[in-house]
Write an enzyme that holds these catalytic residues in place. Structure first.
Site, mmCIF file in Angstrom:
data_model
loop_
_atom_site.group_PDB
_atom_site.id
_atom_site.type_symbol
_atom_site.label_atom_id
_atom_site.label_comp_id
_atom_site.label_asym_id
_atom_site.label_seq_id
_atom_site.Cartn_x
_atom_site.Cartn_y
_atom_site.Cartn_z
ATOM 1 N N GLN A 242 98.617 42.420 -47.584
ATOM 2 C CA GLN A 242 98.176 43.814 -47.517
ATOM 3 C C GLN A 242 99.360 44.742 -47.268
ATOM 4 O O GLN A 242 99.192 45.960 -47.216
ATOM 5 C CB GLN A 242 97.132 43.975 -46.402
ATOM 6 C CG GLN A 242 95.859 43.185 -46.639
ATOM 7 C CD GLN A 242 94.874 43.289 -45.487
ATOM 8 O OE1 GLN A 242 94.397 42.282 -44.986
ATOM 9 N NE2 GLN A 242 94.548 44.514 -45.050
ATOM 10 N N ARG B 71 88.498 44.737 -40.777
ATOM 11 C CA ARG B 71 87.888 45.965 -41.289
ATOM 12 C C ARG B 71 87.794 47.042 -40.216
ATOM 13 O O ARG B 71 86.751 47.656 -40.000
ATOM 14 C CB ARG B 71 86.498 45.682 -41.860
ATOM 15 C CG ARG B 71 86.135 46.747 -42.909
ATOM 16 C CD ARG B 71 84.896 46.409 -43.676
ATOM 17 N NE ARG B 71 84.716 47.417 -44.711
ATOM 18 C CZ ARG B 71 84.367 47.135 -45.974
ATOM 19 N NH1 ARG B 71 84.168 45.907 -46.343
ATOM 20 N NH2 ARG B 71 84.214 48.113 -46.857
ATOM 21 N N CYS B 72 88.885 47.209 -39.490
ATOM 22 C CA CYS B 72 88.904 48.269 -38.473
ATOM 23 C C CYS B 72 90.343 48.660 -38.216
ATOM 24 O O CYS B 72 91.260 48.031 -38.702
ATOM 25 C CB CYS B 72 88.230 47.813 -37.191
ATOM 26 S SG CYS B 72 89.314 46.880 -36.104
ATOM 27 N N GLU C 195 86.261 51.599 -42.933
ATOM 28 C CA GLU C 195 86.022 50.802 -41.742
ATOM 29 C C GLU C 195 84.920 51.327 -40.851
ATOM 30 O O GLU C 195 84.269 50.563 -40.134
ATOM 31 C CB GLU C 195 87.329 50.674 -40.977
ATOM 32 C CG GLU C 195 88.313 49.844 -41.807
ATOM 33 C CD GLU C 195 89.750 50.012 -41.383
ATOM 34 O OE1 GLU C 195 90.024 50.969 -40.629
ATOM 35 O OE2 GLU C 195 90.588 49.215 -41.799
#
Lengths: 225, 800
Positions: free
Chosen positions: B234, B381-382, B754
């Site tokens: 990522q 996802r945060c 998110e």
């Protein structure tokens, strides 16, 4: 993961014969499906191996067995087994097995074991471990009982032989006594034929699954009833 | 004749349009290009020998049998990496991590050796054949046990080090103590408060479980001395910098390519031993080496999330106005501190824990602890522990509401930061950019008929024959995303800016290259829409390229909802540089002064004169072929955007659950999610992001769990046990929105991917606990599997 086992199995033999099997570690080991003693290091140390399948994991454990205590008086055996297999599982077991007499002259094998399993078994087999060990122990108990029963029948045969000998000697005084003598109280009833005592091979996965399924269903109906 | 304005605008397919995803054409045809699709001539395959136990000394490793297997070329252990000083590597969190277990194993499934072979099968056979002898040690899986005085020392390599990367270590298994806020003021507020509540809660260890596992194809060219590596990352540019630093190969000769990525969710931010080993193997053997982990390896050894043991406290007035918040966290980081947080924030943005509420005093303290579990602590996802923070405050305000018997919507309204208070400085030091919370909550309550739901719940509670417990969960969250201002946010010293380079071609099409990398976010679609609106070129003519460090400008990558807040801003700024130059060219072409020009959708026109104009297409040609005297030819720009602040998306969620009193089976009757992410670039993609985030939130709340037994054996590390919801289990989602733009962002956008994950999890928890509220239950831990709920039903005397 830890599995604690506390089980009792009927043995179709008297205490003495059952103890003969229990106290002979090599004989004892062969009662375990897929297990054998490969070497006796000294009086209390052995090397052994056992093959087991749990779910997707197959393991060939090679390890050491240490005889911690063996007490003929209480007919109790305590041993510690530790083993690992190449494909990344390890296990240790502290087993305390003892024999108690049953009313009918046969006996009961009381087993308490604390098993710790690491590696693949613990990862994937966890859910099945309890039921798998049940099945393995059940097979162990059957074989154990057969071995003990064989000894028992051998012993009984001798006693009968001895009895008939005296009987013929005192034939004149009638044969009631010999009749009585020829049916020793200690004979387990009903006596099963202990024809083929074959130590079970490595526990095969299909049979294992089948037995677990059968036990599971039995459990279901048990609940309904 | 000019087309009407609205038609010209529509033709651009710019911001605000639900433009279809340009990525999907290749994905739905199976034409994506993932790391595992990379096949190079002479490519070797690597597989990893992993620890079978959680804590042990390595007595010996026997390679012999493995090396005898046909096709096996090499077996590497820590001993082989030592001469290269690559048996340990730095983590993003300032700790070190064993690349291959060095004399000691710290967690089950840790990398112990690698086997390189001619094909994948031989590699797997080789792994089976490598014999590792262990001397087992007592494993520590509970962070509280780890901190006991007599606990075994897990990290012997750190023995005697009382200073860690984040300050004092008070125990050999202690990593850091990090705090924020004013302790004295907070303690004082608690001492004098009329009401206080406290609640312990455990946010269990979970795993992002992206569909594509991690992997790499490393290809070192011994002749050119160049290293090219395709990698599931990522943050490819950061990987390039780290690889260059570790290997000594100049950054100009290291090329990292993140091709199509099948989901990341934070799991693909860290640098894993597998990557390093594949690269080393390729350098040593001079041949390309591919490593792709399987699902079990992914779940067992790569970046987990959460594992926070939290104690929350609130001090309040009798009518529910919160005076202070205090929280204490024991954070289980596993065997190595490999969290992926901005370096100065070992607990990430956890200090956002005052949420949407105007709390004058707050103090939070987090202690990181080593255990015999896999390292990680990634932002699933945060945005760096925001999930934990939002969970804490949204659970605590419910606990307070129950204590004071105040409605859970009312108590939130009573504590909201008011619209006129923005920009708002929080007690822990955040500067909230914008927000308007009450209207969002009102809209949500109206949408679900909140009053009606509460009435129904009261009736059901009154009816002893009712077969279900009904729970209503409310959450009004505020997130902090878009890391971040480089004065406070860096990773290994690299500021967390991001970048965009736009090149407009002579015929009016364009290519944009970014420092970010999409893992499903649809960058190729949405980035082009931003440029389309900024430059008046159809988004269909704009190519977006990411992930190749040889072509893209340096950027910190995609995670923590930073792509739109940071890279999106970089796009706008780069486009505006081009826009400014284009205006000069237009003025020259029209022979007027720039002051007389006005911009209209896709063209500069003479103010008030629709017939005297130059479209951006005309200008692009002229930029190359007839530039104004003194102006260099070409039409391109690069911008590196260092955000002045974070962005603060918010929203209001409602969940209704029905729990079967007999079995604990839980039905999600309704889930409504209102998100305010500021300016909306592509409503369709936002909708998709929210559906994805809600589904992953549902997964965490209702089933996901990485559990361990006492010996540190990971339990359930396959999809047979690890809950990955499909369309079958997933409830119906109702989505809604309000728009409160960010004042400091060039587009007013805040980021959204998110929020639905962060906020839905406490919404589920609040609903589950609310179902038991009338029985005095203030909290019970996730995940809410039927069995665990049934145990709560038994504990509350409902199920028998």
């Amino acid at each position: 993961m830890e599995v604690n086992i506390d089980k009792q199995y009927p043995v179709a033999a008297g205490l003495d014969c059952a103890w003969q099997v229990l106290s002979d570690v090599t004989a004892l080991a062969t009662c375990m499906p897929g297990a054998q003693i490969t070497e006796q290091v000294d009086a209390t140390h052995y090397k052994g191996s056992v093959k087991v399948k749990v779910g997707p994991a197959v393991a060939a454990f090679a390890g050491d067995i240490e005889l911690l205590a063996i007490d003929p008086a209480t007919r109790t055996l305590t041993l510690l087994g530790k083993g690992a297999d190449k494909s990344g599982s390890s296990a240790s077991m502290r087993l305390e097995a003892s024999l108690v007499a049953a009313e009918d002259g046969s006996s009961t094998l009381v087993g308490k074991a604390a098993v710790i399993i690491n590696g693949k078994f613990a990862q994937f087999g966890g859910r099945m471990m309890a039921s798998v060990s049940d099945v393995i122990l059940a097979q162990f108990a059957v074989t154990f009982s057969q071995k003990a029963q064989a000894l028992q029948e051998a012993a009984d045969a001798e006693r009968v032989a001895a009895a008939t000998a005296t009987a013929t000697a005192t034939a004149a005084e009638g044969s009631t006594a010999s009749a009585a003598a020829s049916t020793p109280a200690s004979t387990p009833s009903p006596a099963k034929p202990a024809a083929a005592i074959s130590a079970p091979k490595e526990l095969n996965a299909l049979a294992l699954v089948w037995m677990m399924l059968r036990n599971f269903l039995a459990g279901l109906f048990g609940r309904k009833a | 004749m000019n087309a009407p304005l609205n038609e010209r605008e529509k033709a651009l397919m710019g911001m605000g349009e639900s433009r279809l995803r340009k990525e999907d054409a290749r994905f739905i045809q199976g034409k994506g290009n993932y790391v595992d699709d990379i096949k190079l001539p002479g490519m070797l395959h690597m597989d990893i020998v992993r620890a079978s136990v959680a804590h042990a000394r390595i007595k010996r490793i026997n390679k012999e049998a493995a090396l005898k297997i046909p096709g096996v070329i090499a077996v590497l252990t820590a001993e082989d990496l030592k001469p290269l000083k690559l048996h340990w590597m730095p983590t993003l969190a300032g700790d070190v991590q064993a690349v291959l277990a060095d004399e000691k194993v710290h967690f089950q499934m840790q990398e112990v050796a690698v086997v390189i072979a001619e094909d994948r099968y031989a590699a797997a056979d080789g792994v089976e054949a490598v014999e590792v002898e262990y001397e087992e040690l007592v494993a520590v899986v509970d962070p509280f046990e780890a901190l006991k005085p007599d606990a075994p020392v897990l990290r012997e390599d750190l023995l005697g080090k009382t200073e860690g990367a984040h300050g004092k270590r008070y125990h050999p298994n202690h990593i850091f103590t990090w705090d924020a806020g004013d302790k004295e003021a907070t303690d004082a507020a608690f001492a004098s408060a009329p009401v206080t509540v406290t609640q312990d809660m455990f946010y269990p260890r979970v795993h992002p479980c992206p569909l594509e596992t991690c992997g790499a194809v490393a290809s070192f060219d011994p002749v050119r001395g160049e290293l090219t590596t395709w990698l599931t990352s990522q943050a490819p540019h950061v990987v390039r910098t780290v690889v260059s630093m570790l290997s000594g190969i100049p950054e100009s000769k290291v090329r990292i390519i993140s091709p199509d990525i099948g989901g990341g969710f934070g799991n693909k931010v860290p640098i894993y031993p597998g990557y390093v080993c594949a690269i080393v193997a390729s350098i040593v053997l001079g041949r390309p080496v591919k490593w792709v982990e399987d699902r079990i390896e992914n779940l067992s050894s790569t970046g987990f999330a959460r594992d926070y043991h939290m104690t929350g406290e609130l001090a309040a007035t009798a009518d529910g106005k919160i005076l202070a918040l205090r929280t204490n966290v024991i954070a289980d980081h596993g065997a190595f501190d490999a969290c992926a947080d901005p370096s100065k924030f070992p607990a990430g943005m956890f200090h956002i824990c005052t949420g949407s509420y105007d709390i004058k005093a707050a103090y939070c303290k987090v202690d990181g602890v080593y255990t015999n579990k896999a390292p990680g602590g990634v932002a699933y996802r945060c945005s760096f522990r925001v999930t934990e923070a939002v969970y804490l405050v949204e659970r605590m305000i419910d606990v307070l509401a129950q204590k004071l018997n105040i409605d859970k919507a009312v108590i939130r309204s009573r504590n909201f930061i008011q619209e006129e208070q923005f920009p708002y400085r929080s007690a822990t030091g955040f500067d909230y950019d914008s927000g308007n919370y009450q209207p969002a909550l009102d809209k949500a309550l109206a949408a679900v008929d909140y009053a009606g739901l509460r009435a129904e719940q009261a009736a059901k509670r009154a009816d002893p024959d009712c077969p279900t417990l009904m729970g209503i969960g409310l959450v009004t969250f505020t997130e902090v995303v878009g890391a971040g201002p480089s004065k406070i946010c860096d990773i290994l010293g690299v500021g967390m800016f991001d970048s965009c380079e736009i090149r407009v071609h002579p015929t009016g099409s364009a290519i944009a290259r970014m420092g970010t990398i999409s893992q499903g976010q649809g960058h190729q679609t949405t980035y082009a829409q931003i440029i389309a609106t900024e430059l008046g070129l159809s988004s269909e003519l704009i190519q977006v390229e990411e992930g190749d460090t040889h072509t893209a400008p340096y950027g910190l990558g995609t995670y923590g909802s930073r792509s739109t807040p940071v890279a999106g801003a970089a796009i706008a700024m780069a486009a505006r540089k081009i826009h400014a130059k284009a205006k000069k060219i237009a003025a020259h072409l029209l022979e007027v002064s720039e002051a007389d020009l006005e911009w209209e959708i896709d063209r500069f026109k003479l103010r008030g004169n629709d017939d005297k104009f130059k479209t951006m297409k005309d200008i692009a040609w002229a930029a190359y072929n007839q530039p104004p005297p003194g102006l260099e030819p070409g039409l391109e720009a690069v911008h590196y955007y260092d955000p002045p602040n974070f962005t603060f998306p918010f929203g209001a969620y409602v969940c209704v659950v029905d729990i079967d009193k007999g079995t604990g089976e839980t039905k999600i009757r309704r889930f409504y999610a209102l998100d305010d992410c500021g300016t909306r670039i592509n409503p369709m993609i936002i909708e998709g992001q929210i559906h994805g985030g809600l589904t992953e939130g549902f997964a965490v709340a209702m089933g996901q769990l990485l559990s361990f037994d006492k010996q540190g054996n990971i339990q359930g590390n396959s999809l047979m046990d690890y809950f990955l919801p499909t369309a079958v289990e997933t409830p119906h989602w109702e989505t809604d929105f309000t728009v409160t733009p960010s004042p400091h962002h060039p587009l007013g956008a805040k980021g959204v991917a998110e929020s639905p994950h962060v906020a839905s999890i406490p919404t589920f928890s609040n609903a589950m606990v609310d179902a038991f509220a009338h029985l005095g239950v203030t909290h019970f831990d996730m995940p809410y599997s039927a069995f665990r709920v049934w145990k709560q039903l038994k504990a509350s005397g409902i199920a028998h």
